[in-house]
Design a protein around this motif. Structure first.
Motif, PDB file in Angstrom:
ATOM      1  N   GLY A 251      -2.594   9.434 -36.690  1.00  0.00           N
ATOM      2  CA  GLY A 251      -2.030   8.992 -35.420  1.00  0.00           C
ATOM      3  C   GLY A 251      -0.547   9.212 -35.308  1.00  0.00           C
ATOM      4  N   SER A 252       0.062   9.856 -36.286  1.00  0.00           N
ATOM      5  CA  SER A 252       1.524   9.975 -36.308  1.00  0.00           C
ATOM      6  C   SER A 252       2.072  10.933 -35.260  1.00  0.00           C
ATOM      7  CB  SER A 252       1.999  10.407 -37.693  1.00  0.00           C
ATOM      8  OG  SER A 252       1.554  11.726 -37.966  1.00  0.00           O
ATOM      9  N   LYS A 253       1.233  11.766 -34.663  1.00  0.00           N
ATOM     10  CA  LYS A 253       1.680  12.702 -33.629  1.00  0.00           C
ATOM     11  C   LYS A 253       1.415  12.169 -32.228  1.00  0.00           C
ATOM     12  CE  LYS A 253       2.582  16.056 -36.558  1.00  0.00           C
ATOM     13  NZ  LYS A 253       3.880  16.561 -36.813  1.00  0.00           N
ATOM     14  N   GLY A 254       0.726  11.036 -32.140  1.00  0.00           N
ATOM     15  CA  GLY A 254       0.412  10.441 -30.851  1.00  0.00           C
ATOM     16  C   GLY A 254      -1.057  10.582 -30.491  1.00  0.00           C
ATOM     17  N   PHE A 255      -1.477   9.841 -29.468  1.00  0.00           N
ATOM     18  CA  PHE A 255      -2.865   9.836 -28.999  1.00  0.00           C
ATOM     19  C   PHE A 255      -2.901   9.131 -27.662  1.00  0.00           C
ATOM     20  CE2 PHE A 255      -2.074   6.405 -31.953  1.00  0.00           C
ATOM     21  CZ  PHE A 255      -2.478   5.279 -31.251  1.00  0.00           C
ATOM     22  N   TYR A 256      -4.078   9.033 -27.054  1.00  0.00           N
ATOM     23  CA  TYR A 256      -4.171   8.327 -25.786  1.00  0.00           C
ATOM     24  C   TYR A 256      -5.368   7.394 -25.775  1.00  0.00           C
ATOM     25  CZ  TYR A 256      -7.935  11.407 -24.122  1.00  0.00           C
ATOM     26  OH  TYR A 256      -9.114  12.068 -23.969  1.00  0.00           O
ATOM     27  N   LEU A 257      -5.279   6.407 -24.899  1.00  0.00           N
ATOM     28  CA  LEU A 257      -6.377   5.463 -24.673  1.00  0.00           C
ATOM     29  C   LEU A 257      -6.901   5.722 -23.265  1.00  0.00           C
ATOM     30  CD1 LEU A 257      -4.705   2.357 -26.291  1.00  0.00           C
ATOM     31  CD2 LEU A 257      -6.436   3.832 -27.282  1.00  0.00           C
ATOM     32  N   ALA A 258      -8.216   5.833 -23.170  1.00  0.00           N
ATOM     33  CA  ALA A 258      -8.851   6.252 -21.920  1.00  0.00           C
ATOM     34  C   ALA A 258      -8.772   5.177 -20.844  1.00  0.00           C
ATOM     35  CB  ALA A 258     -10.312   6.619 -22.177  1.00  0.00           C
ATOM     36  N   GLY A 259      -8.584   5.645 -19.608  1.00  0.00           N
ATOM     37  CA  GLY A 259      -8.507   4.750 -18.456  1.00  0.00           C
ATOM     38  C   GLY A 259      -9.783   3.956 -18.250  1.00  0.00           C
ATOM     39  N   ARG A 260      -9.650   2.777 -17.716  1.00  0.00           N
ATOM     40  CA  ARG A 260     -10.691   1.797 -17.420  1.00  0.00           C
ATOM     41  C   ARG A 260     -11.293   1.139 -18.659  1.00  0.00           C
ATOM     42  NH1 ARG A 260     -12.439   5.550 -13.793  1.00  0.00           N
ATOM     43  NH2 ARG A 260     -12.031   5.157 -11.637  1.00  0.00           N
ATOM     44  N   THR A 261     -11.466   1.880 -19.742  1.00  0.00           N
ATOM     45  CA  THR A 261     -12.114   1.292 -20.923  1.00  0.00           C
ATOM     46  C   THR A 261     -11.121   0.865 -21.994  1.00  0.00           C
ATOM     47  OG1 THR A 261     -12.357   3.414 -22.052  1.00  0.00           O
ATOM     48  CG2 THR A 261     -14.156   2.732 -20.580  1.00  0.00           C
ATOM     49  N   GLY A 262      -9.989   1.548 -22.091  1.00  0.00           N
ATOM     50  CA  GLY A 262      -9.027   1.256 -23.147  1.00  0.00           C
ATOM     51  C   GLY A 262      -9.481   1.784 -24.494  1.00  0.00           C
ATOM     52  N   ARG A 263     -10.539   2.582 -24.504  1.00  0.00           N
ATOM     53  CA  ARG A 263     -11.051   3.145 -25.751  1.00  0.00           C
ATOM     54  C   ARG A 263     -10.199   4.334 -26.186  1.00  0.00           C
ATOM     55  NH1 ARG A 263     -15.894   1.520 -27.399  1.00  0.00           N
ATOM     56  NH2 ARG A 263     -16.413   3.503 -28.392  1.00  0.00           N
ATOM     57  N   LEU A 264     -10.222   4.603 -27.463  1.00  0.00           N
ATOM     58  CA  LEU A 264      -9.507   5.739 -28.013  1.00  0.00           C
ATOM     59  C   LEU A 264     -10.107   7.002 -27.420  1.00  0.00           C
ATOM     60  CD1 LEU A 264      -7.286   6.429 -30.041  1.00  0.00           C
ATOM     61  CD2 LEU A 264      -9.038   6.557 -31.795  1.00  0.00           C
ATOM     62  N   GLY A 265      -9.281   7.798 -26.793  1.00  0.00           N
ATOM     63  CA  GLY A 265      -9.784   8.941 -26.057  1.00  0.00           C
ATOM     64  C   GLY A 265      -9.854  10.227 -26.840  1.00  0.00           C
ATOM     65  N   SER A 266      -9.412  10.217 -28.074  1.00  0.00           N
ATOM     66  CA  SER A 266      -9.356  11.480 -28.803  1.00  0.00           C
ATOM     67  C   SER A 266     -10.155  11.436 -30.101  1.00  0.00           C
ATOM     68  CB  SER A 266      -7.906  11.868 -29.074  1.00  0.00           C
ATOM     69  OG  SER A 266      -7.238  10.782 -29.681  1.00  0.00           O
ATOM     70  N   GLY A 267     -11.401  11.029 -30.001  1.00  0.00           N
ATOM     71  CA  GLY A 267     -12.298  11.116 -31.155  1.00  0.00           C
ATOM     72  C   GLY A 267     -12.192   9.969 -32.128  1.00  0.00           C
ATOM     73  N   ALA A 268     -12.158  10.324 -33.414  1.00  0.00           N
ATOM     74  CA  ALA A 268     -12.214   9.347 -34.498  1.00  0.00           C
ATOM     75  C   ALA A 268     -10.993   8.434 -34.507  1.00  0.00           C
ATOM     76  CB  ALA A 268     -12.319  10.079 -35.831  1.00  0.00           C
ATOM     77  N   GLU A 269     -11.105   7.343 -35.260  1.00  0.00           N
ATOM     78  CA  GLU A 269      -9.995   6.389 -35.337  1.00  0.00           C
ATOM     79  C   GLU A 269      -8.708   7.075 -35.770  1.00  0.00           C
ATOM     80  OE1 GLU A 269     -11.183   3.418 -38.172  1.00  0.00           O
ATOM     81  OE2 GLU A 269     -10.545   4.619 -39.870  1.00  0.00           O
ATOM     82  N   LYS A 270      -7.597   6.502 -35.327  1.00  0.00           N
ATOM     83  CA  LYS A 270      -6.267   7.027 -35.648  1.00  0.00           C
ATOM     84  C   LYS A 270      -5.585   6.062 -36.606  1.00  0.00           C
ATOM     85  CE  LYS A 270      -6.563  10.529 -32.907  1.00  0.00           C
ATOM     86  NZ  LYS A 270      -6.707  11.871 -33.417  1.00  0.00           N
ATOM     87  N   ILE A 271      -4.866   6.623 -37.546  1.00  0.00           N
ATOM     88  CA  ILE A 271      -4.162   5.821 -38.545  1.00  0.00           C
ATOM     89  C   ILE A 271      -2.691   6.230 -38.543  1.00  0.00           C
ATOM     90  CG2 ILE A 271      -3.925   5.324 -41.011  1.00  0.00           C
ATOM     91  CD1 ILE A 271      -6.946   5.936 -41.248  1.00  0.00           C
ATOM     92  N   ALA A 272      -1.828   5.237 -38.510  1.00  0.00           N
ATOM     93  CA  ALA A 272      -0.388   5.471 -38.647  1.00  0.00           C
ATOM     94  C   ALA A 272       0.074   4.698 -39.877  1.00  0.00           C
ATOM     95  CB  ALA A 272       0.361   5.022 -37.409  1.00  0.00           C
ATOM     96  N   CYS A 273       0.628   5.405 -40.841  1.00  0.00           N
ATOM     97  CA  CYS A 273       1.104   4.797 -42.081  1.00  0.00           C
ATOM     98  C   CYS A 273       2.622   4.695 -42.046  1.00  0.00           C
ATOM     99  CB  CYS A 273       0.684   5.644 -43.275  1.00  0.00           C
ATOM    100  SG  CYS A 273      -1.087   5.724 -43.505  1.00  0.00           S
ATOM    101  N   PHE A 274       3.128   3.514 -42.277  1.00  0.00           N
ATOM    102  CA  PHE A 274       4.571   3.250 -42.265  1.00  0.00           C
ATOM    103  C   PHE A 274       5.023   2.990 -43.691  1.00  0.00           C
ATOM    104  CE2 PHE A 274       2.940   2.290 -38.142  1.00  0.00           C
ATOM    105  CZ  PHE A 274       3.922   2.711 -37.266  1.00  0.00           C
ATOM    106  N   SER A 275       6.043   3.738 -44.140  1.00  0.00           N
ATOM    107  CA  SER A 275       6.550   3.573 -45.494  1.00  0.00           C
ATOM    108  C   SER A 275       8.043   3.887 -45.515  1.00  0.00           C
ATOM    109  CB  SER A 275       5.796   4.484 -46.465  1.00  0.00           C
ATOM    110  OG  SER A 275       5.956   5.836 -46.105  1.00  0.00           O
ATOM    111  N   VAL A 276       8.656   3.625 -46.673  1.00  0.00           N
ATOM    112  CA  VAL A 276      10.073   3.927 -46.876  1.00  0.00           C
ATOM    113  C   VAL A 276      10.154   5.105 -47.834  1.00  0.00           C
ATOM    114  CG1 VAL A 276      12.242   3.043 -47.816  1.00  0.00           C
ATOM    115  CG2 VAL A 276      10.795   1.569 -46.469  1.00  0.00           C
ATOM    116  N   SER A 277      11.017   6.049 -47.544  1.00  0.00           N
ATOM    117  CA  SER A 277      11.060   7.291 -48.318  1.00  0.00           C
ATOM    118  C   SER A 277      11.675   7.143 -49.696  1.00  0.00           C
ATOM    119  CB  SER A 277      11.822   8.351 -47.540  1.00  0.00           C
ATOM    120  OG  SER A 277      13.158   7.952 -47.364  1.00  0.00           O
ATOM    121  N   ASN A 278      12.538   6.181 -49.900  1.00  0.00           N
ATOM    122  CA  ASN A 278      13.295   6.160 -51.153  1.00  0.00           C
ATOM    123  C   ASN A 278      12.956   5.008 -52.084  1.00  0.00           C
ATOM    124  OD1 ASN A 278      14.323   4.160 -49.592  1.00  0.00           O
ATOM    125  ND2 ASN A 278      16.462   4.741 -49.805  1.00  0.00           N
ATOM    126  N   ASN A 279      11.837   4.304 -51.874  1.00  0.00           N
ATOM    127  CA  ASN A 279      11.545   3.164 -52.729  1.00  0.00           C
ATOM    128  C   ASN A 279      10.041   2.954 -52.824  1.00  0.00           C
ATOM    129  OD1 ASN A 279      11.431   0.723 -54.107  1.00  0.00           O
ATOM    130  ND2 ASN A 279      13.256  -0.047 -53.095  1.00  0.00           N
TER     131      ASN A 279
END
Length: 173
Positions: A121-149
């Motif tokens: 999910g780090s490049k972006g995605f969309y949620l479909a109108g009326r349903t709010g469901r993920l509009g681009s296939g499988a689940e999206k994952i965004a991982c947040f971390s620190v580069s130096n530790n």
């Protein structure tokens, strides 16, 4: 009256510390400071990563709500995207929809620190109108971390096909 000579003058002990006592206290304070500053720095970095993950989770909830309310696709994309696939959410993100031009609902600037964002999910995605469901296939994952530790826990925000975001700590990001 009796005259005073130097032999009769008694010196009172004035309150205070000796130089040796001061040096010992300063040394102990320096040792304690040397131990706690790295721990405090790690704590600050940990909270920054966690805050970024929480903010992103809130952005997904907002996007889902807006897509259901407006009946339009609502996108989450990196700031400055404009078709540039090299950008990730580490630069910040915005929630927007198209209606007579781009309507930005929310914008989160780049969080401070050495934040890395990866995952599907780090490049972006969309949620479909009326349903709010993920509009681009499988689940999206965004991982947040620190580069130096590596001592700082990574956070993963998973957006399931229903468009609901869940945050968790992760060692597999």
């Amino acid at each position: 009256m009796r005259s005073k000579n130097l032999g009769d003058i008694r010196f009172r002990h004035l309150g205070g510390f000796t130089l040796l006592e001061l040096l010992i206290v300063i040394s102990i304070a320096g040792i304690l400071l040397g131990i706690t500053v790295p721990s405090y720095s790690n704590l600050v970095s940990q909270k920054r990563v966690e805050a970024a993950a929480n903010s992103f989770k809130s952005a997904v909830a907002l996007a889902r709500s807006e897509s259901r309310k407006r009946g339009k696709n609502v996108n989450i994309r990196p700031i400055g995207w404009a078709g540039n696939n090299a950008l990730t959410l580490a630069q910040g993100w915005e929630v927007y929809y198209q209606e007579s031009g781009t309507q930005v609902v929310m914008r989160q600037e780049r969080p401070s620190g050495n934040l890395l964002v990866g995952g599907t999910g780090s490049k972006g995605f969309y949620l479909a109108g009326r349903t709010g469901r993920l509009g681009s296939g499988a689940e999206k994952i965004a991982c947040f971390s620190v580069s130096n530790n590596s001592d700082i826990a990574d956070y993963m925000v998973t957006v399931n096909q229903s468009g609901v975001a869940n945050k968790s700590t992760s060692s597999s990001c």
